[in-house]
Design an enzyme around this catalytic site. Structure first.
Site, PDB file in Angstrom:
ATOM      1  CB  VAL A 125      -0.908   0.022   1.256  1.00 49.96           C
ATOM      2  CG1 VAL A 125      -1.769   1.275   1.276  1.00 49.96           C
ATOM      3  CG2 VAL A 125      -1.765  -1.227   1.313  1.00 49.96           C
ATOM      4  CB  CYS A 126       1.531   3.834  -2.409  1.00 45.97           C
ATOM      5  SG  CYS A 126       2.450   5.371  -2.562  1.00 45.97           S
ATOM      6  CG  LEU A 127      -1.886   5.928   3.574  1.00 50.63           C
ATOM      7  CD1 LEU A 127      -2.776   6.801   2.691  1.00 50.63           C
ATOM      8  CD2 LEU A 127      -2.744   5.091   4.508  1.00 50.63           C
TER       9      LEU A 127
END
Length: 197
Positions: A125-127
Site C-alpha cells: 500500500v502506498c500511503l
C-alpha cells in the site's frame, strides 16, 4: 538496589504461581498504546476490525473496508423496502504492529487483489502516513481513514500500480470500467482479479 527489585519481582511471581494464578505477562509500551488506540476507534460505518488470532493478539488484526462512494462502489443497485442500496467491493487489510509502536508505523498489506493505482498486485500500500509522513502522534484510526480515502479518492500522482495510475490520469471512464471488471471477477489486461463484490 537494582537487585532488590529483581528479588521482589521473583517473590511476587512465585506467590502468584503458588496461589494457582497464571503468570502475568507484562505488556510492552506498544501494546499499551495499541490497546488505547483500539478502544478509542471511531470508524466509518463501512469499516470493521477483526482479530483473527483472538483478542489476546492485539498486534495482528484485520480491517475490512467497504467503500460507500467513488470508483469502488459498484453502481448496480437493488431496491429493498423502499430504499435503494448500492453494493461495493470489500477490501481486507492486515495490520502487523511492532512492539515499538507508535515510534514505527504498522505494516499494512491489502489481502484482496485490487486494481488500484496506490496498491500493487502483491498488496503493498502506498500511503504517505505509513512511510515518510509517519509520526508517533498518529494512530490506527488515522491509518484506517487514510486507507478508506484511497478508495474514495485514488491518487495517480504517487502510484505503486503505474498502469492503473496512467489509465486513471488519462482516461477516467476506462479506469472506472477496469475497476468494475476487476471487482466482478475478471481480467484487466493480463491480470485476473477475483470477485470482491
Amino acid at each position: 538496589m537494582i537487585r532488590l527489585f529483581k528479588v521482589k519481582e521473583k517473590q511476587k511471581e512465585l506467590a502468584e504461581n503458588a496461589n494457582g494464578g497464571a503468570p502475568i505477562k507484562k505488556q510492552t509500551a506498544g501494546e499499551l498504546r495499541l490497546h488505547k488506540d483500539i478502544s478509542e476507534l471511531n470508524l466509518p460505518k463501512s469499516c470493521t476490525i477483526t482479530f483473527p488470532n483472538g483478542k489476546d493478539d492485539l498486534m495482528n488484526f484485520e480491517v475490512s473496508i467497504r467503500p460507500d462512494e467513488g470508483y469502488y462502489l459498484n453502481q448496480t443497485s437493488i431496491r429493498l423496502t423502499g430504499c435503494w442500496f448500492y453494493s461495493g467491493g470489500t477490501f481486507l487489510f492486515s495490520f502487523q504492529v511492532s512492539p515499538i509502536y507508535p515510534h514505527e508505523a504498522p505494516k499494512v498489506k491489502c489481502k484482496t487483489k485490487v486494481y488500484h493505482p496506490n496498491i500493487d498486485l502483491e498488496g503493498n500500500v502506498c500511503l504517505n502516513i505509513l512511510r515518510e509522513d509517519w509520526k508517533p502522534v498518529l494512530n490506527i484510526n488515522t491509518i484506517i481513514y487514510g486507507l478508506y480515502h484511497l478508495f474514495t479518492e485514488p491518487n495517480y500522482e504517487d502510484p505503486l500500480n503505474h498502469d492503473a495510475a496512467a489509465v486513471l490520469r488519462d482516461n477516467p471512464k476506462m479506469f472506472e470500467s477496469n475497476v468494475r471488471r476487476a471487482m466482478s471477477g475478471g481480467y484487466v489486461g493480463q491480470t485476473f482479479f477475483p470477485r470482491c463484490i
